[in-house]
Every structure is written in structure tokens, then in C-alpha cells.
Design a protein around this motif. Structure first.
Motif, PDB file in Angstrom:
ATOM      1  N   VAL A  84      35.992  38.947  38.130  1.00  0.00           N
ATOM      2  CA  VAL A  84      35.856  39.398  39.521  1.00  0.00           C
ATOM      3  C   VAL A  84      34.466  39.942  39.814  1.00  0.00           C
ATOM      4  O   VAL A  84      33.939  39.771  40.923  1.00  0.00           O
ATOM      5  N   THR A  85      33.840  40.581  38.826  1.00  0.00           N
ATOM      6  CA  THR A  85      32.553  41.237  39.076  1.00  0.00           C
ATOM      7  C   THR A  85      31.364  40.526  38.431  1.00  0.00           C
ATOM      8  O   THR A  85      30.220  40.917  38.677  1.00  0.00           O
ATOM      9  N   SER A 136      46.447  44.095  38.332  1.00  0.00           N
ATOM     10  CA  SER A 136      46.445  44.649  39.697  1.00  0.00           C
ATOM     11  C   SER A 136      45.543  43.846  40.628  1.00  0.00           C
ATOM     12  O   SER A 136      44.762  44.406  41.397  1.00  0.00           O
ATOM     13  N   LEU A 137      45.661  42.519  40.542  1.00  0.00           N
ATOM     14  CA  LEU A 137      44.799  41.645  41.335  1.00  0.00           C
ATOM     15  C   LEU A 137      45.341  41.487  42.756  1.00  0.00           C
ATOM     16  O   LEU A 137      46.480  41.066  42.964  1.00  0.00           O
ATOM     17  N   SER A 138      44.520  41.845  43.730  1.00  0.00           N
ATOM     18  CA  SER A 138      44.802  41.564  45.135  1.00  0.00           C
ATOM     19  C   SER A 138      43.679  40.694  45.676  1.00  0.00           C
ATOM     20  O   SER A 138      42.566  40.703  45.163  1.00  0.00           O
ATOM     21  N   THR A 191      41.160  43.362  38.395  1.00  0.00           N
ATOM     22  CA  THR A 191      40.369  42.781  37.311  1.00  0.00           C
ATOM     23  C   THR A 191      41.042  41.517  36.760  1.00  0.00           C
ATOM     24  O   THR A 191      42.263  41.403  36.755  1.00  0.00           O
ATOM     25  N   VAL A 192      40.194  40.593  36.327  1.00  0.00           N
ATOM     26  CA  VAL A 192      40.642  39.415  35.574  1.00  0.00           C
ATOM     27  C   VAL A 192      39.700  39.311  34.381  1.00  0.00           C
ATOM     28  O   VAL A 192      38.550  38.890  34.522  1.00  0.00           O
ATOM     29  N   LEU A 193      40.166  39.725  33.231  1.00  0.00           N
ATOM     30  CA  LEU A 193      39.322  39.730  32.041  1.00  0.00           C
ATOM     31  C   LEU A 193      39.485  38.438  31.255  1.00  0.00           C
ATOM     32  O   LEU A 193      40.602  37.978  31.002  1.00  0.00           O
TER      33      LEU A 193
END
Length: 259
Positions: A78-79, A13-15, A69-71
């Protein structure tokens, strides 16, 4: 068909926004480990933006931000606040060769020295990285010459060697062959295939023949005409996407009917 592979990057759900302008919307797919994933699509659909999320290069752009998120190995890119660690693990090769204004040797040694690695290790890494980038035999007797003395294709392989010297896990490539002649392009493509045995490679390319030749998986992106943001239309093993696309927009693009 590519064999089974673990997942290296999980995009969910990356924007992405440049200020108030949305560039990407709800991109979700998994990037397999130690495979080559190509990202294709028309200009302006967010391919390079997506690539730059993976090592947080957008931090340099005022007002740019990601949601979702990008794991990578369970950690959210992202964080994360550990940007030096991230950029060591996720290297970047740009469209045009970008050697530093220093010697061939110092280009490759730059990252390891920055990380404080000892001289013996750095010396070993210079050679092993140049060998891995298929450049050692061409430059071993001229390591102290300026990197700018190399041809364009050699410079791009030097940049790849510089990336390899810090032991990355993922290598991002943004149109790495677009400024090169066909012979240099073939060398880079052969190199990518060799490197994918040990590294996860993600390449943005406008060249669909290149994507078909080198990649194991392909993501097709498109600009949403209503929202004017990039979306992921289809992601599949490359052979499936090119030979039996599920979405008619993918088929229209790869057969040249638009884009």
C-alpha cells in the motif's frame, strides 16, 4: 486438505475508496505461498478491487486509495514507492486475453527488454516462458507471427507466458477463463495447477466449480447491504469452505440460494 504453506501476502484491515465511496471495508486474511487462492462472491462485492490492490493498479484511477496494510515478504504494498519492482513481482492476467499488437516472440520478450536484460537471457526466457505456459509446442515455428493470429485460449496462455518472463512471485488472474470455451478453460486450469508449484496464484472467479476444482484456499466476499461496501465473509481451505462453511451466508451463496 492443502499441506502447510508459508504466507505470501498478509492483508490486514484493508479498506478501499473510490473518492468518497468505500468499496472494501476491513478485509483481513493471509494468502498462502505457492498455493492457488480463489476469491468468489456476487458481482459488485469488491473481488476485482481487492485483486488490483495487490499490484497497485488502482494508482491509475483518480481519487482511488487504500487504507490498511498488505505485506509481501514484510514490505507494505500500500505504501511502497517501488512500483516497477512490485509489478515485476506481482503479475496480472485479465479477463479477456490482452496480447500486445506485435509478434508472439516480442510479446514474451517485452518485459525482459524493458528491464534491460541481455539478448541471450531474453531469448532463453522466451522459450522457457512459453514452455512454462504450455504453449511452446504450438507456436515454436511461428514466433514471428502476430500474437493476434492465435486462438483465444492460446492468447491467454501467451499473456501468462509474458507474465512469467519477468520472473514474478505472485500471479493475479481476474476471471481468466470467462471469455474462453470449455477446452481452452481446462487447459488454463491445468496450467494454473502446474504453475502453483512455483508461484503464488490468486484468482477471481464467478465459477464456483472452477474454484472448487483448482484452488487450495477460497475467500468468499459479499456486499454489505447497509454500507454498500465489500467485506470478507469467510476464508478457509477450499474443501472446508464448500463442504462445511462456517457462515450461513457462505452456505446460501454456494448452494445458489442467493447471489
Amino acid at each position: 486438505m492443502p499441506g502447510a504453506a508459508g504466507t505470501k501476502l498478509e492483508v490486514d484491515s484493508l479498506s478501499f475508496f473510490y473518492g468518497k465511496t468505500r468499496a472494501l471495508k476491513d478485509v483481513t486474511f493471509n494468502i498462502p505461498e505457492r498455493r492457488i487462492t480463489a476469491i468468489i462472491g456476487p458481482s459488485g462485492c469488491g473481488k476485482t478491487t481487492l485483486l488490483r490492490v495487490f499490484n497497485r493498479m488502482y494508482d491509475l484511477v483518480p481519487g482511488a486509495r487504500a487504507q490498511g496494510t498488505v505485506l509481501m515478504d514484510g514490505n507494505d504494498i500500500v505504501t511502497t514507492t517501488k512500483l516497477l519492482d512490485l509489478r515485476q513481482k506481482v503479475g496480472m492476467v485479465f479477463q479477456r486475453p490482452s496480447p500486445f499488437p506485435m509478434s508472439i516472440r516480442d510479446n514474451v520478450a517485452f518485459g525482459p527488454r524493458l528491464l534491460g536484460w541481455n539478448k541471450t537471457r531474453v531469448k532463453e526466457l522466451v522459450r522457457s516462458s512459453l514452455e512454462a505456459a504450455a504453449l511452446w509446442d504450438e507456436v515454436s515455428d511461428r514466433l514471428d507471427e502476430p500474437a493476434t493470429s492465435l486462438s483465444g485460449g492460446q492468447q491467454q496462455r501467451l499473456v501468462i507466458a509474458r507474465c512469467l518472463a519477468v520472473s514474478p512471485e505472485v500471479i493475479l488472474m481476474d476471471e481468466p477463463c470467462s471469455a474462453l470455451d470449455p477446452v481452452a478453460t481446462l487447459k488454463i486450469e491445468d496450467l494454473m495447477v502446474q504453475l502453483a508449484r512455483d508461484y503464488t496464484i490468486v484468482i477471481v472467479t464467478h465459477n464456483m466449480q472452477q474454484a472448487a476444482r483448482v484452488s487450495d484456499f477460497t475467500a468468499f466476499m459479499l456486499m454489505n447491504p447497509e454500507g454498500r461496501h465489500g467485506e470478507l465473509i469467510e476464508f478457509a481451505p477450499t474443501a472446508d469452505l464448500f463442504n462445511a462453511p462456517r457462515d450461513p451466508r457462505t452456505e446460501a451463496y454456494i448452494t445458489g440460494r442467493f447471489g
